[in-house]
Design an enzyme around this catalytic site. Sequence first.
Site, PDB file in Angstrom:
ATOM      1  N   TRP A 156      -1.077 -19.571  -0.143  1.00 57.94           N
ATOM      2  CA  TRP A 156      -1.431 -18.536   0.830  1.00 57.94           C
ATOM      3  C   TRP A 156      -0.510 -17.326   0.791  1.00 57.94           C
ATOM      4  CZ3 TRP A 156       3.149 -18.381   3.354  1.00 57.94           C
ATOM      5  CH2 TRP A 156       3.919 -19.556   3.305  1.00 57.94           C
ATOM      6  N   PRO A 206      -8.934 -21.102  -3.288  1.00 59.18           N
ATOM      7  CA  PRO A 206      -7.815 -20.422  -2.644  1.00 59.18           C
ATOM      8  C   PRO A 206      -7.381 -21.202  -1.410  1.00 59.18           C
ATOM      9  CG  PRO A 206      -9.895 -19.321  -2.100  1.00 59.18           C
ATOM     10  CD  PRO A 206     -10.238 -20.502  -2.967  1.00 59.18           C
ATOM     11  N   GLY A 233       2.128 -23.489  -6.160  1.00 60.43           N
ATOM     12  CA  GLY A 233       2.449 -24.078  -4.858  1.00 60.43           C
ATOM     13  C   GLY A 233       3.811 -24.734  -4.920  1.00 60.43           C
ATOM     14  N   GLU A 283       3.140 -23.217 -11.369  1.00 65.29           N
ATOM     15  CA  GLU A 283       4.106 -22.219 -10.885  1.00 65.29           C
ATOM     16  C   GLU A 283       4.579 -22.714  -9.532  1.00 65.29           C
ATOM     17  OE1 GLU A 283       5.224 -19.508 -12.370  1.00 65.29           O
ATOM     18  OE2 GLU A 283       3.892 -19.423 -14.095  1.00 65.29           O
ATOM     19  N   CYS A 325       7.886 -16.808  -3.738  1.00 71.72           N
ATOM     20  CA  CYS A 325       8.517 -17.802  -4.617  1.00 71.72           C
ATOM     21  C   CYS A 325       9.770 -17.263  -5.283  1.00 71.72           C
ATOM     22  CB  CYS A 325       7.512 -18.264  -5.664  1.00 71.72           C
ATOM     23  SG  CYS A 325       6.745 -16.889  -6.520  1.00 71.72           S
TER      24      CYS A 325
HETATM   25  P1  NAD Z   1       1.770 -26.484  -1.180  1.00 73.19           P
HETATM   26  O1  NAD Z   1       2.197 -27.172  -2.403  1.00 73.19           O
HETATM   27  O2  NAD Z   1       1.907 -27.185   0.100  1.00 73.19           O
HETATM   28  O3  NAD Z   1       0.234 -26.057  -1.317  1.00 73.19           O
HETATM   29  C1  NAD Z   1      -0.246 -25.241  -2.375  1.00 73.19           C
HETATM   30  C2  NAD Z   1      -1.764 -25.355  -2.419  1.00 73.19           C
HETATM   31  O4  NAD Z   1      -2.112 -26.644  -2.876  1.00 73.19           O
HETATM   32  C3  NAD Z   1      -2.382 -25.210  -1.042  1.00 73.19           C
HETATM   33  O5  NAD Z   1      -3.478 -24.341  -1.108  1.00 73.19           O
HETATM   34  C4  NAD Z   1      -2.801 -26.617  -0.691  1.00 73.19           C
HETATM   35  O6  NAD Z   1      -3.942 -26.638   0.140  1.00 73.19           O
HETATM   36  C5  NAD Z   1      -3.109 -27.204  -2.036  1.00 73.19           C
HETATM   37  N1  NAD Z   1      -3.038 -28.661  -2.116  1.00 73.19           N
HETATM   38  C6  NAD Z   1      -2.584 -29.528  -1.187  1.00 73.19           C
HETATM   39  N2  NAD Z   1      -2.693 -30.800  -1.648  1.00 73.19           N
HETATM   40  C7  NAD Z   1      -3.208 -30.729  -2.887  1.00 73.19           C
HETATM   41  C8  NAD Z   1      -3.531 -31.692  -3.887  1.00 73.19           C
HETATM   42  N3  NAD Z   1      -3.330 -32.989  -3.700  1.00 73.19           N
HETATM   43  N4  NAD Z   1      -4.034 -31.258  -5.045  1.00 73.19           N
HETATM   44  C9  NAD Z   1      -4.216 -29.949  -5.270  1.00 73.19           C
HETATM   45  N5  NAD Z   1      -3.937 -28.983  -4.359  1.00 73.19           N
HETATM   46  C10 NAD Z   1      -3.434 -29.372  -3.184  1.00 73.19           C
HETATM   47  O7  NAD Z   1       2.548 -25.101  -1.162  1.00 73.19           O
HETATM   48  P2  NAD Z   1       2.463 -23.979  -0.049  1.00 73.19           P
HETATM   49  O8  NAD Z   1       3.378 -24.337   1.055  1.00 73.19           O
HETATM   50  O9  NAD Z   1       1.064 -23.659   0.283  1.00 73.19           O
HETATM   51  O10 NAD Z   1       3.040 -22.731  -0.859  1.00 73.19           O
HETATM   52  C11 NAD Z   1       4.373 -22.444  -0.881  1.00 73.19           C
HETATM   53  C12 NAD Z   1       5.032 -22.995  -2.127  1.00 73.19           C
HETATM   54  O11 NAD Z   1       4.453 -22.389  -3.269  1.00 73.19           O
HETATM   55  C13 NAD Z   1       6.506 -22.672  -2.205  1.00 73.19           C
HETATM   56  O12 NAD Z   1       7.198 -23.787  -2.701  1.00 73.19           O
HETATM   57  C14 NAD Z   1       6.568 -21.530  -3.196  1.00 73.19           C
HETATM   58  O13 NAD Z   1       7.814 -21.377  -3.844  1.00 73.19           O
HETATM   59  C15 NAD Z   1       5.478 -21.901  -4.131  1.00 73.19           C
HETATM   60  N6  NAD Z   1       5.001 -20.718  -4.851  1.00 73.19           N
HETATM   61  C16 NAD Z   1       5.307 -20.581  -6.170  1.00 73.19           C
HETATM   62  C17 NAD Z   1       4.919 -19.435  -6.865  1.00 73.19           C
HETATM   63  C18 NAD Z   1       5.260 -19.236  -8.316  1.00 73.19           C
HETATM   64  O14 NAD Z   1       4.668 -18.349  -8.943  1.00 73.19           O
HETATM   65  N7  NAD Z   1       6.178 -19.992  -8.887  1.00 73.19           N
HETATM   66  C19 NAD Z   1       4.222 -18.441  -6.204  1.00 73.19           C
HETATM   67  C20 NAD Z   1       3.942 -18.608  -4.855  1.00 73.19           C
HETATM   68  C21 NAD Z   1       4.322 -19.755  -4.203  1.00 73.19           C
END
Ligand code: NAD
Length: 527
Positions: A166, A191, A241, A263, A297
Amino acid sequence: MPPVLDDVKPRHESVSGRFAPFIALAAVPHRDRESIEVRAPFDGALLGLIPRGTEADVDVAVQDARRAQSRWAATPIDARAAIFTRFHRLLLDRREEIVTLIQLESGKARRHAFEEILDTAVVAQHYAVHARRYLRPRRHAGALPLITTALEIRHPVGVVGIIAPWNFPLILSITDAIAALLAGNAVVLRPDVQSSITALAAASLLYEAGLPREVLRVVTGEGHELGPALIDRADFVMFTGSTRTGKIVAQQAARRLTGFSLELGGKNPMIVLPDADIDAAVDGAVRGAFVGAGQVCVSIERLYLPEVMHDEFTAKLVARTRALRMGPALDYSVDLGSLTSARQLEVVEDQVADALAKGARLLCGGTRRQDLGPLFYEATILAGVVPGMTLYAEETFGPVLAVHRYDDVDDAIARANETRYGLNASVWSRSVRRAVEVGRRIQCGTVNVNEVYAASWTATRSPIGGMKESGVGRRHGAEGILKYTEAQTIAVQRLMPLAPPPFLAEERYANLIARTVRLLGRIPGLR
Ligand code: NAD
């Protein structure tokens, strides 16, 4: 005066209807599905109701995409690229509306939302111009030049499943899709619930630019329901994520040997060398730590200062941070927006409380600002953060910066590397050569010299991504598009087989070939 909540409220209320046409583009039958509310972090206003997709919806979307993919792959690359050039222009033309939407869904300040437009437009243009070069078949000489030639061909993998978080509603939904689509794949995008309307608005611009709808399907709904369904059906998974979820995604993809790119999270360090321009570095630290309220991130969470400049730097840093203007403005009058979710606010408050309870010192911030909106939290700087405090090593993903002192450069580098993460780092010095030397010793996928994250992020020709537990694979540049392809080598043999001819004894053949290979090894260009 920035327009505050009361001023923008009427616009909020009208948007829920205004965004309905975007929501209608979801590849989920609206009438038969439950709805999920998307609310604005600024004030909790309802932005829209998105359909809660099911595994069956993912199944249909992947099947539709699979049927459409071969015709899309057969479309000449220049015709595919032209769509993304048109998208680039449309996005820049419609930026005001999209920036507002990003702000409403994410709660970020307008300047941070605008960065998403720029990045997405630049990536679209980059791949529109360079995809042909990245993807073109390449001829290689074989072991016996002229006699053997090899042709390296890049095939699209098929259907790419993209799962996006998000925090960058536009960039992370669309830029990976652009590369995958230009490589001739179809994409099914899931998304995050909180950023679905922006993703659908971007899809709408792509359709308007000429992208066939079937090759980009957007399924809306909960990640833990749709994510596993998509991973089980896609030919390649692009996940952005947390490291925790990334490991679950990798394990599931491994069961079918599906390729993936991850990522993930970071605990990004910034090292200021003693000869740095102190004012520029202070400015960089403030931008790097508090961009997107720290929910980025690549944002900076750990700052390493040399003893000689520690006190002056910290005083300036605190003064600059206290001067940040924070609020729910839908214009450029504030520096800092809101956190995006109650969950993220809780993480930030818990980590700061834990650090303070264990002896950290608060230099500024540390307070929730409900007078501005339900999820606002002040830009916060802590000193005395030591091992044993959660935020010493865990990603905070909020507006919190820990300031540390270091003894010498070796100590700074060792401490920057003392983490399971390896996403982004920043090094400041008047000597670029020295800073680059330090950067080479930091275990991060990107290092920014005299910048915090923007230099590497916007260098679209160069790959970005995470080392260690911050990821697998890269986005941008050649790697960012070739990962969505299968390499195939077609090797052609001419004149003689790669085997002893009937008139030559095996031993003489072996000696002859050994001499030939030795000779060829001496000729530059044939090695
Ligand atoms: P998250 O891992 O909790 O969720 C990421 C996405 O995965 C969400 O849309 C979620 O609904 C989905 N998800 C949940 N369970 C899943 C499953 N079992 N299989 C597949 N998808 C599933 O992360 P978040 O809190 O939404 O995002 C923040 C994190 O993302 C932070 O750790 C941040 O550093 C990272 N991030 C990394 C980058 C990068 O480019 N390296 C960019 C942005 C965010």
